[in-house]
Scaffold this motif. Structure first.
Motif, PDB file in Angstrom:
ATOM      1  N   ALA A 193       0.821  -1.188   0.052  1.00  0.00           N
ATOM      2  CA  ALA A 193      -0.002  -0.126  -0.130  1.00  0.00           C
ATOM      3  C   ALA A 193       0.673   1.432  -0.002  1.00  0.00           C
ATOM      4  O   ALA A 193       0.461   2.199   0.621  1.00  0.00           O
ATOM      5  N   GLY A 194       2.048   0.998  -0.473  1.00  0.00           N
ATOM      6  CA  GLY A 194       2.707   2.266  -0.793  1.00  0.00           C
ATOM      7  C   GLY A 194       3.301   2.826   0.718  1.00  0.00           C
ATOM      8  O   GLY A 194       4.067   3.897   0.507  1.00  0.00           O
ATOM      9  N   LYS A 195       3.609   1.945   1.390  1.00  0.00           N
ATOM     10  CA  LYS A 195       4.392   2.214   2.599  1.00  0.00           C
ATOM     11  C   LYS A 195       5.621   2.526   2.592  1.00  0.00           C
ATOM     12  O   LYS A 195       6.353   3.371   3.313  1.00  0.00           O
ATOM     13  N   ALA A 196       6.534   1.826   1.566  1.00  0.00           N
ATOM     14  CA  ALA A 196       7.929   2.075   1.553  1.00  0.00           C
ATOM     15  C   ALA A 196       8.155   3.646   1.110  1.00  0.00           C
ATOM     16  O   ALA A 196       9.233   4.226   1.505  1.00  0.00           O
ATOM     17  N   ARG A 197       7.330   3.923   0.036  1.00  0.00           N
ATOM     18  CA  ARG A 197       7.589   5.338  -0.604  1.00  0.00           C
ATOM     19  C   ARG A 197       7.262   6.380   0.683  1.00  0.00           C
ATOM     20  O   ARG A 197       8.040   7.152   0.824  1.00  0.00           O
ATOM     21  N   LEU A 198       6.243   5.941   1.376  1.00  0.00           N
ATOM     22  CA  LEU A 198       5.881   7.036   2.461  1.00  0.00           C
ATOM     23  C   LEU A 198       6.840   7.149   3.691  1.00  0.00           C
ATOM     24  O   LEU A 198       7.396   8.213   3.962  1.00  0.00           O
ATOM     25  N   ASP A 199       7.583   5.975   4.019  1.00  0.00           N
ATOM     26  CA  ASP A 199       8.558   5.881   4.879  1.00  0.00           C
ATOM     27  C   ASP A 199       9.991   6.622   4.367  1.00  0.00           C
ATOM     28  O   ASP A 199      10.580   7.462   5.056  1.00  0.00           O
ATOM     29  N   GLY A 200      10.284   6.641   3.273  1.00  0.00           N
ATOM     30  CA  GLY A 200      11.089   7.449   2.495  1.00  0.00           C
ATOM     31  C   GLY A 200      11.050   8.788   2.634  1.00  0.00           C
ATOM     32  O   GLY A 200      11.871   9.677   2.893  1.00  0.00           O
ATOM     33  N   ASP A 201       9.684   9.091   2.412  1.00  0.00           N
ATOM     34  CA  ASP A 201       9.476  10.602   2.510  1.00  0.00           C
ATOM     35  C   ASP A 201       9.540  11.393   3.911  1.00  0.00           C
ATOM     36  O   ASP A 201       9.942  12.280   4.163  1.00  0.00           O
ATOM     37  N   ILE A 202       8.922  10.282   4.893  1.00  0.00           N
ATOM     38  CA  ILE A 202       9.051  10.719   6.155  1.00  0.00           C
ATOM     39  C   ILE A 202      10.792  10.911   6.806  1.00  0.00           C
ATOM     40  O   ILE A 202      10.746  11.795   7.545  1.00  0.00           O
ATOM     41  N   GLY A 203      11.481  10.037   6.145  1.00  0.00           N
ATOM     42  CA  GLY A 203      12.745  10.234   6.642  1.00  0.00           C
ATOM     43  C   GLY A 203      13.403  11.395   5.791  1.00  0.00           C
ATOM     44  O   GLY A 203      14.153  12.192   6.534  1.00  0.00           O
ATOM     45  N   ASN A 204      12.979  11.758   4.564  1.00  0.00           N
ATOM     46  CA  ASN A 204      13.359  12.996   3.915  1.00  0.00           C
ATOM     47  C   ASN A 204      12.869  14.142   4.940  1.00  0.00           C
ATOM     48  O   ASN A 204      13.565  15.307   5.003  1.00  0.00           O
ATOM     49  N   ALA A 205      11.882  14.253   5.320  1.00  0.00           N
ATOM     50  CA  ALA A 205      11.336  15.399   6.185  1.00  0.00           C
ATOM     51  C   ALA A 205      12.017  15.462   7.422  1.00  0.00           C
ATOM     52  O   ALA A 205      12.320  16.694   7.820  1.00  0.00           O
ATOM     53  N   ASP A 206      12.391  14.282   8.096  1.00  0.00           N
ATOM     54  CA  ASP A 206      13.345  14.254   9.235  1.00  0.00           C
ATOM     55  C   ASP A 206      14.623  14.995   8.950  1.00  0.00           C
ATOM     56  O   ASP A 206      15.207  15.688   9.867  1.00  0.00           O
ATOM     57  N   ILE A 207      15.331  14.654   7.866  1.00  0.00           N
ATOM     58  CA  ILE A 207      16.466  15.536   7.507  1.00  0.00           C
ATOM     59  C   ILE A 207      16.322  16.805   7.194  1.00  0.00           C
ATOM     60  O   ILE A 207      17.060  17.832   7.610  1.00  0.00           O
ATOM     61  N   ASP A 208      15.234  17.429   6.577  1.00  0.00           N
ATOM     62  CA  ASP A 208      14.799  18.512   6.333  1.00  0.00           C
ATOM     63  C   ASP A 208      14.884  19.620   7.794  1.00  0.00           C
ATOM     64  O   ASP A 208      15.091  20.534   8.143  1.00  0.00           O
ATOM     65  N   ILE A 209      13.963  18.638   8.819  1.00  0.00           N
ATOM     66  CA  ILE A 209      14.093  19.244  10.141  1.00  0.00           C
ATOM     67  C   ILE A 209      15.223  19.538  10.663  1.00  0.00           C
ATOM     68  O   ILE A 209      15.457  20.788  11.216  1.00  0.00           O
ATOM     69  N   ALA A 210      15.913  18.575  10.475  1.00  0.00           N
ATOM     70  CA  ALA A 210      17.311  18.706  11.283  1.00  0.00           C
ATOM     71  C   ALA A 210      18.341  19.659  10.677  1.00  0.00           C
ATOM     72  O   ALA A 210      19.078  20.519  11.115  1.00  0.00           O
ATOM     73  N   LYS A 211      17.874  19.877   9.307  1.00  0.00           N
ATOM     74  CA  LYS A 211      18.787  20.995   8.468  1.00  0.00           C
ATOM     75  C   LYS A 211      18.270  22.329   8.897  1.00  0.00           C
ATOM     76  O   LYS A 211      19.146  23.330   9.075  1.00  0.00           O
ATOM     77  N   ALA A 212      16.962  22.415   9.242  1.00  0.00           N
ATOM     78  CA  ALA A 212      16.416  23.860   9.709  1.00  0.00           C
ATOM     79  C   ALA A 212      16.909  24.118  10.914  1.00  0.00           C
ATOM     80  O   ALA A 212      17.153  25.164  11.327  1.00  0.00           O
ATOM     81  N   GLN A 213      17.221  22.721  11.812  1.00  0.00           N
ATOM     82  CA  GLN A 213      17.542  23.051  13.162  1.00  0.00           C
ATOM     83  C   GLN A 213      19.096  23.627  13.263  1.00  0.00           C
ATOM     84  O   GLN A 213      19.568  24.514  14.047  1.00  0.00           O
ATOM     85  N   ILE A 214      20.051  22.957  12.344  1.00  0.00           N
ATOM     86  CA  ILE A 214      21.398  23.673  12.164  1.00  0.00           C
ATOM     87  C   ILE A 214      21.323  25.298  11.614  1.00  0.00           C
ATOM     88  O   ILE A 214      22.172  25.875  12.296  1.00  0.00           O
ATOM     89  N   GLY A 215      20.392  25.428  10.700  1.00  0.00           N
ATOM     90  CA  GLY A 215      20.393  27.076  10.545  1.00  0.00           C
ATOM     91  C   GLY A 215      19.910  27.614  11.466  1.00  0.00           C
ATOM     92  O   GLY A 215      20.493  28.628  11.797  1.00  0.00           O
ATOM     93  N   GLU A 216      18.980  27.044  12.309  1.00  0.00           N
ATOM     94  CA  GLU A 216      18.655  28.135  13.463  1.00  0.00           C
ATOM     95  C   GLU A 216      19.583  28.254  14.645  1.00  0.00           C
ATOM     96  O   GLU A 216      19.849  29.064  15.189  1.00  0.00           O
ATOM     97  N   ALA A 217      20.256  26.966  14.803  1.00  0.00           N
ATOM     98  CA  ALA A 217      21.572  27.032  15.860  1.00  0.00           C
ATOM     99  C   ALA A 217      22.643  27.991  15.162  1.00  0.00           C
ATOM    100  O   ALA A 217      22.945  28.639  16.170  1.00  0.00           O
ATOM    101  N   ILE A 218      22.883  27.910  13.935  1.00  0.00           N
ATOM    102  CA  ILE A 218      23.826  28.928  13.401  1.00  0.00           C
ATOM    103  C   ILE A 218      23.479  30.287  13.706  1.00  0.00           C
ATOM    104  O   ILE A 218      24.214  31.376  14.072  1.00  0.00           O
ATOM    105  N   HIS A 219      22.147  30.662  13.340  1.00  0.00           N
ATOM    106  CA  HIS A 219      21.607  31.903  13.577  1.00  0.00           C
ATOM    107  C   HIS A 219      21.513  32.523  15.035  1.00  0.00           C
ATOM    108  O   HIS A 219      21.870  33.551  15.546  1.00  0.00           O
TER     109      HIS A 219
END
Length: 415
Positions: free
Chosen positions: A102-128
């Motif tokens: 039911a497309g769970k593998a694709r959704l899990d990959g997208d969730i992982g990418n969202a976690d990476i985007d969150i972590a990148k934003a956290q780095i930007g905010e920490a630098i800021h």
């Protein structure tokens, strides 16, 4: 003394290498080179923590992409006894694993990418935030040094006054009261100078404990410049560069993906395996395929409903974050423009007031005015200076916040 500490912000723009162009009217010298600043920021514990969190998010995303289903081996050994006599030693071995449908593998990959985007934003905010801290700490040091210089100058005036009063007393032109007033003034200046020296040392220690690489501390007292860039342009720029907004956007996207994942999870994952067995005194070999499918029930449905509500909450959080940032930018811009106007007005009469104080100081040395008149002139000059500097600090601090939040300095727009 406390009022002079507020003058710290008069050096606010010194922390920034202002870019030329439509955003500002000019540029201040790059007193702290961008490579040095970025090296100092990259060694800040908060930034290091955020980078480690990004590395962890990368591993988590990789785990989500491959999925939690793994191969499972199983083996069974049994002994069968026949009523007619004899035994049969039998065994069975197999291997199986679950498969995402039911497309769970694709959704899990997208969730992982969202976690990476969150972590990148956290780095930007920490630098800021680290850049803000560096700017504030550096300003504190320069402000403390400026305070010490101002008080040292005042102490010099007090020392001249005391000498003049003592000379007049010997000549019979000054009273004991005048000597006492001048002595008290001198002692107060010594006390304030000692406190200012301690404050400067403390500020330097704090800066170097947080950012050990920042050792050169040049001095410059900058005048604020009027903001020619319209408020709307500042708002759009800061919203576009805001790491908290990016983080909230990624969190909202992840919440929506988790809701989709829970909806897909209502279709259970099958477990498929193959096995081989030996029975009937090794005279029979059995080969087969096994399939097991859990039956979906109330638990999965409730978890899906929970995820849907959490997705709505994340979207509301994102909207709230944007509105709060717009309010903050508007307030900072109004502070910057209003305080600049107050500085312009108060600084108009500052030069004449300070000149009058200097002339009164000279006149007192020559015996043309009394001590009370001199102390009054010095107080008026000090009050005027402090009013102008207070307006200056408000304007420069607000402008500095705008510049840092808009990522217009120290290469913050590259993060």
């Amino acid at each position: 003394m406390k009022q002079w500490i507020a003058i710290a912000g008069s050096t606010a723009l010194m922390t920034l290498s202002l870019p030329a162009g439509a955003w500002v009217n000019g540029s201040a010298p790059e007193l702290l080179p961008t490579p040095l600043v970025r090296q100092a920021i990259d060694q800040d514990p908060a930034v290091l923590e955020a980078r480690r969190a990004l590395a962890a998010a990368g591993h988590g995303a990789a785990a989500l992409r491959v999925g939690s289903h793994e191969w499972t081996t199983r083996a069974t050994v049994q002994s069968r006894r026949y009523d007619a006599g004899g035994r049969s030693n039998e065994w069975e071995a197999g291997i199986e694993r679950g498969w995402r449908v039911a497309g769970k593998a694709r959704l899990d990959g997208d969730i992982g990418n969202a976690d990476i985007d969150i972590a990148k934003a956290q780095i930007g905010e920490a630098i800021h935030e680290s850049a803000r801290a560096l700017s504030d700490l550096w300003m504190d040091v320069i402000a403390a040094r400026r305070i010490k210089e101002v008080i040292a100058e005042q102490r010099g005036f007090a020392q001249e006054n005391l000498k003049a009063v003592e000379s007049r007393r010997k000549a019979g032109d000054a009273s004991v009261l005048d000597v006492n007033l001048a002595t008290t003034d001198m002692i107060e200046m010594d006390r304030q100078l000692s406190a200012a020296t301690t404050a400067e040392a403390k500020a330097q220690a704090t800066l170097r404990a947080r950012f050990p690489l920042i050792t050169d501390l040049p001095q410059l007292v900058a005048d604020p410049q009027p903001l020619e860039t319209p408020q709307e342009q500042w708002r759009e720029r800061i919203l576009a560069e805001s790491d908290p907004v990016r983080m909230a956007e990624a969190q909202a996207r992840k919440a929506a993906l988790l809701a989709d994942r829970m909806r897909a999870d209502k279709t259970p994952d099958p477990t498929v395996g193959v096995f081989v067995a030996s029975e009937a005194r090794r005279s029979e070999r059995i080969y087969g395929v096994s399939v097991s499918i859990p039956l979906s029930g109330t638990y999965r449905n409730e978890r899906m409903l929970q995820a849907l509500q959490e997705a709505e909450a994340a979207r509301a959080r994102l909207d709230g974050k944007r509105r709060a940032l717009e309010i903050e930018v508007g307030g900072t811009y109004i502070d910057a423009t209003g305080s600049f106007e107050r500085w312009r007005l108060t600084s108009q009469g500052l030069a004449s007031t300070q000149s009058s104080a200097r002339l009164t100081q000279r006149a007192y040395t020559l015996g043309e005015v009394d001590l009370q008149g001199l102390l009054l002139a010095r107080k008026q000059a000090l009050d005027a200076t402090m009013a102008a500097e207070q307006a200056r600090v408000e304007a420069l601090r607000a402008q500095s916040r705008l510049m840092i939040d808009a990522h217009l300095v120290w290469g913050l727009d590259d993060d």
